[in-house]
Design a protein around this motif. Structure first.
Motif, short mmCIF file in Angstrom:
data_model
loop_
_atom_site.label_atom_id
_atom_site.label_comp_id
_atom_site.label_asym_id
_atom_site.label_seq_id
_atom_site.Cartn_x
_atom_site.Cartn_y
_atom_site.Cartn_z
N LEU A 56 -4.75 0.95 1.53
CA LEU A 56 -6.20 0.76 1.41
C LEU A 56 -6.97 1.98 1.89
O LEU A 56 -7.94 2.41 1.27
CB LEU A 56 -6.62 -0.44 2.26
N CYS A 57 -6.55 2.56 3.00
CA CYS A 57 -7.33 3.64 3.59
C CYS A 57 -7.20 4.95 2.83
O CYS A 57 -7.83 5.94 3.18
CB CYS A 57 -6.98 3.83 5.06
N GLN A 58 -6.37 4.95 1.78
CA GLN A 58 -6.26 6.19 1.02
C GLN A 58 -7.56 6.58 0.35
O GLN A 58 -7.74 7.74 0.01
CB GLN A 58 -5.13 6.08 -0.02
N SER B 120 -2.04 8.32 11.17
CA SER B 120 -3.23 7.50 11.35
C SER B 120 -4.25 7.92 10.30
O SER B 120 -4.28 9.08 9.88
CB SER B 120 -3.85 7.75 12.72
N CYS B 121 -5.07 6.97 9.91
CA CYS B 121 -6.13 7.32 8.96
C CYS B 121 -7.39 7.71 9.73
O CYS B 121 -8.06 8.68 9.40
CB CYS B 121 -6.43 6.13 8.06
N GLY B 122 -7.69 6.96 10.78
CA GLY B 122 -8.91 7.23 11.54
C GLY B 122 -9.61 5.96 11.98
O GLY B 122 -10.44 5.98 12.87
N CYS B 123 -9.26 4.83 11.37
CA CYS B 123 -10.01 3.62 11.69
C CYS B 123 -9.30 2.75 12.72
O CYS B 123 -9.61 1.58 12.87
CB CYS B 123 -10.30 2.82 10.42
N PHE B 124 -8.33 3.32 13.42
CA PHE B 124 -7.56 2.53 14.39
C PHE B 124 -8.42 1.92 15.49
O PHE B 124 -9.44 2.48 15.89
CB PHE B 124 -6.45 3.37 15.01
ZN ZN Z 1 -7.89 3.21 8.09
#
Ligand code: ZN
Ligand code: SF4
Length: 711
Positions: free
Chosen positions: A490-492, A576-580
């Protein structure tokens, strides 16, 4: 004047203002005075992104002003003129930063100014799921306050995030718009320069999620154009500064829709004088598609109302919250036993005669949602049940906290006056269940109980045993007990090379996607973001390395990441994407790790805030020693198991510690026999500096001190 002339006039004017502001500030404070925005790891983010330079002091600013001026070529070329718009962005960032020299200048209600990193990170998930379908930036002063307010409400009902600048803020307030981050309508400030705070959000999205390299300005512009679904609406007469701000927006890929006559630039700058059509024109211009579910209730139902709080003074009715019993349950049933769209209220409603004249209506509440469908599975019950929390919060005038039998609901007087009754809770749940889970829910009926005897009896005899059975099943659900893990991509949409691997014992780092969620999503959307990874034999069980997982990550990251382990923070950790929700980092002197959650605003014992720690990782890049993760992972036996596991945790903010204590204690007890491990973990109320933390750990005999060296 031609469009390019107008842009240059505005950009040159702003350059002059910027130069003056910097000169005055240096005269007043001297060149060594620190200049910074609050709670960000990216200094002055736009300048950092554009040039790679981190502005630290006033003395750094004149060079930035030179760059600003160099972007203004005054050449008669639209592309060049758009660059001059970016110069205005740089200038506005400097002017606003100078305003922050004496502390936060945004202390009144008229605007929030700079948006801190943690808020941007918290917007990641709603943006990638489409829960927030777009970002509207409104500025100016409308000729007609009523139609302006209607536009804002329309964006709000569609779930968009709206930022406002200028007199339209008061106009919207007068028009009855509910404002604040909780309502997704954010007043930035009065001066036109405050619009920079939303540009800063877009640019930091590229830094945080996109891992775009500072200094590569064209890459940032591509990122914002392709991935940040924003557009601008201007209201009222436009001067040259606004035109130049608009040019900056266009350079970022955000179309500008004005309500006065402007020279059209196809797809980028257009006029829509009819306020009734502003929303439609804007959404079309940015290609934002809105899914609407018509729900037959007398109040608005929209994701934008999710964060709304109901305080005592506006409250009409309350259920749960330790005052009455309140539970909710989603249950799978046979198709033959469910009558689709049947909503039943058993017991008194909130307008019952017995409540005439009472201060607050308090009733026990039991909500049973029965669903049936050919593709429905028992495992999905909890997935659907957890959505009740969101669906109820979407109701304008309702607040829902908790879940299961600790649910707590409040309704406002306003909602009651508009005609909202208990059956409408049923309507909302029915409509949303059918809509969001259409592939598995063919039929749905809702029964709401408010008689104390019913709520108690059913709660004891029907609901509790079901919860207990589920808990048992969840406990037995381990990484070893399943054959498949799931990818989450999803976070892509923001972090193109990030892949989450979701397992029973390791949920997605956003905290929002469990293994069961992923499994259900696969059923709902077979070609969607969650695809099974057939586990096979492990290459290394301790590190949590599987050939199948490596392959899935390599393929889905387009080769950016070739190997990951699931249980190690040091060796090929998951990206990590960033929304952790939380960030975990090593504290070498304590031979362990600290964990900081997004809500914690202070500096941690390793000398960094959440935002600073978070900036060490993200964007789909592997960073050994740092790991973004969900709250729920603290309590998983797989938490950095390769490095010794949960007993490595030496410090957490108190709120987080209290939140996870029960599961953490249970897991550590089972793993090591240690009782009440959470009490051995330091928090900010005990010590926040290295020495103090170590002292505390020693006094408690914390196990990390005796473990193998972590590094
Ligand atoms: Zn994310
Ligand atoms: Fe994003 Fe991972 Fe959460 Fe999926 S599980 S939404 S990829 S953070």
């Amino acid at each position: 004047m031609s469009l390019t002339d107008l842009i240059y006039a505005g950009s040159n004017a702003v350059a002059g203002l910027t130069e003056g502001a910097v000169k005055d500030a240096i005269e007043k404070y001297g060149p060594d005075k620190a200049v910074a925005y609050p709670d960000t790891a990216y200094c002055l983010p736009i300048i950092y992104a554009a040039t790679g330079v981190k502005i630290k002091t006033l003395g750094d600013l004149p060079a930035a002003v030179d760059i600003q001026k160099s972007l203004i070529t005054n050449e008669d070329d639209l592309g060049q003129a758009l660059n001059a718009g970016l110069a205005t962005a740089v200038g506005a960032e400097i002017i606003e930063a100078v305003r922050y020299l004496d502390g936060d200048p945004y202390t009144d209600d008229a605007g929030i100014g700079f948006v801190p990193d943690p808020i941007i990170r918290s917007l990641g998930v709603p943006l990638v799921t489409g829960d927030i379908p777009g970002i509207a930036v409104l500025l100016g002063k409308s000729e007609d306050a009523a139609s302006l307010a209607a536009i804002v409400k329309s964006y709000q009902e569609k779930g968009l995030l709206t930022f406002m600048v200028g007199d339209i803020i008061e106009q919207a307030v007068e028009g009855g718009v509910k404002m604040g981050l909780d309502y997704r309508v954010i007043p930035l400030g009065h001066d036109v320069t405050s619009v920079i705070h939303v540009v800063s959000v877009a640019i930091r999205a590229a830094l945080i999620f996109g891992a775009i390299e500072p200094g590569k300005l064209p890459d940032f512009l591509t990122y914002t154009k392709d991935r940040v679904p924003a557009f601008v609406n201007t209201f009222g007469a436009i001067d040259e500064v606004v035109v130049s701000v608009g040019a900056g927006a266009i350079a970022l890929g955000f179309p500008v829709i004005a309500d006065v006559e402007v020279p059209e630039v196809p797809g980028a700058l257009m006029t829509q004088a009819d306020h009734e059509k502003t929303v439609e024109t804007s959404l079309e211009a940015r290609d934002i598609k809105i899914k609407v579910t018509k729900i037959d209730v007398p109040v608005a139902v929209a994701s934008a109302f999710e964060g709304e709080r109901v305080r005592k003074d506006t409250m009409f009715a309350e259920f749960g919250g330790n005052r009455t019993e309140c539970w909710e349950l989603v249950k799978m049933a046979d198709l033959a036993d469910v009558e689709d769209h049947k909503i039943t209220v058993v017991g008194p409603d909130i307008d019952d005669a017995q409540f005439a004249g009472v201060d607050v209506v308090r009733l026990p509440l039991g909500v049973v949602v029965e669903v049936a469908g050919k593709a429905m599975q028992k495992d999905f019950e909890t997935v659907l049940e957890r959505r009740i929390h969101y669906f109820m919060n979407y109701v304008e005038g309702a607040m829902h906290v908790g879940q299961r039998n600790i649910a707590w609901i409040r309704l406002t007087k306003e909602a009651f006056e508009k005609g909202f009754r208990l059956k409408h809770i049923g309507e909302v749940l029915y409509a949303k269940m059918r809509d969001e889970f259409d592939k598995v829910v063919d039929k749905c009926q809702v029964t709401i109980y408010t008689n104390p005897e019913d709520v108690k009896k059913l709660g004891e005899e029907m609901v509790k045993p079901i919860y207990a059975e589920r808990d048992e099943r969840m406990d037995a659900l381990t990484d070893e007990s399943v054959d498949e893990f799931y990818t989450c991509l999803l976070c892509q949409s923001f972090a193109p090379s990030h892949v989450c691997i979701v397992t029973p014992e390791r949920l997605g780092l956003c905290g929002a996607v469990s293994w069961l969620d992923a499994k259900a999503t696969k059923e709902l959307d077979p070609t969607g973001p969650n695809q099974p990874v057939v586990k096979g034999e492990a290459i290394d069980e301790k590190l949590g390395r599987w050939a199948s997982v490596d392959e899935a990550v390599a393929t889905n990251s387009q080769g950016a990441v070739e190997q990951v382990t699931l249980y190690s923070i040091l060796e090929d950790p998951m990206t990590s994407c960033g929304c952790f929700e939380c960030i975990c980092g090593i504290m070498p002197e304590a031979n362990g790790v600290i964990i900081v959650n997004r809500e914690f605003g202070d500096t941690s014992p390793v000398g960094m805030t959440f935002g600073e720690l978070a900036s060490m990782t993200g964007g789909g890049v592997q960073t050994p020693g740092f790991m973004g993760h969900g709250r729920f992972l603290i309590g998983s036996k797989k938490f950095m198991a390769a490095e010794g596991g949960l007993t490595r945790i030496v410090w957490m903010p108190k709120e987080l510690k209290d939140d996870v204590a029960e599961r953490l204690n249970k897991a550590v007890k089972e793993l090591t026999g240690i009782d009440n491990f959470a009490d051995m973990v330091c928090d900010e109320t005990i010590a926040n500096d290295s020495e103090g933390v170590l002292e505390f750990l020693e006094s408690k005999g914390h196990p990390a001190l005796g473990m193998d060296p972590i590094m």
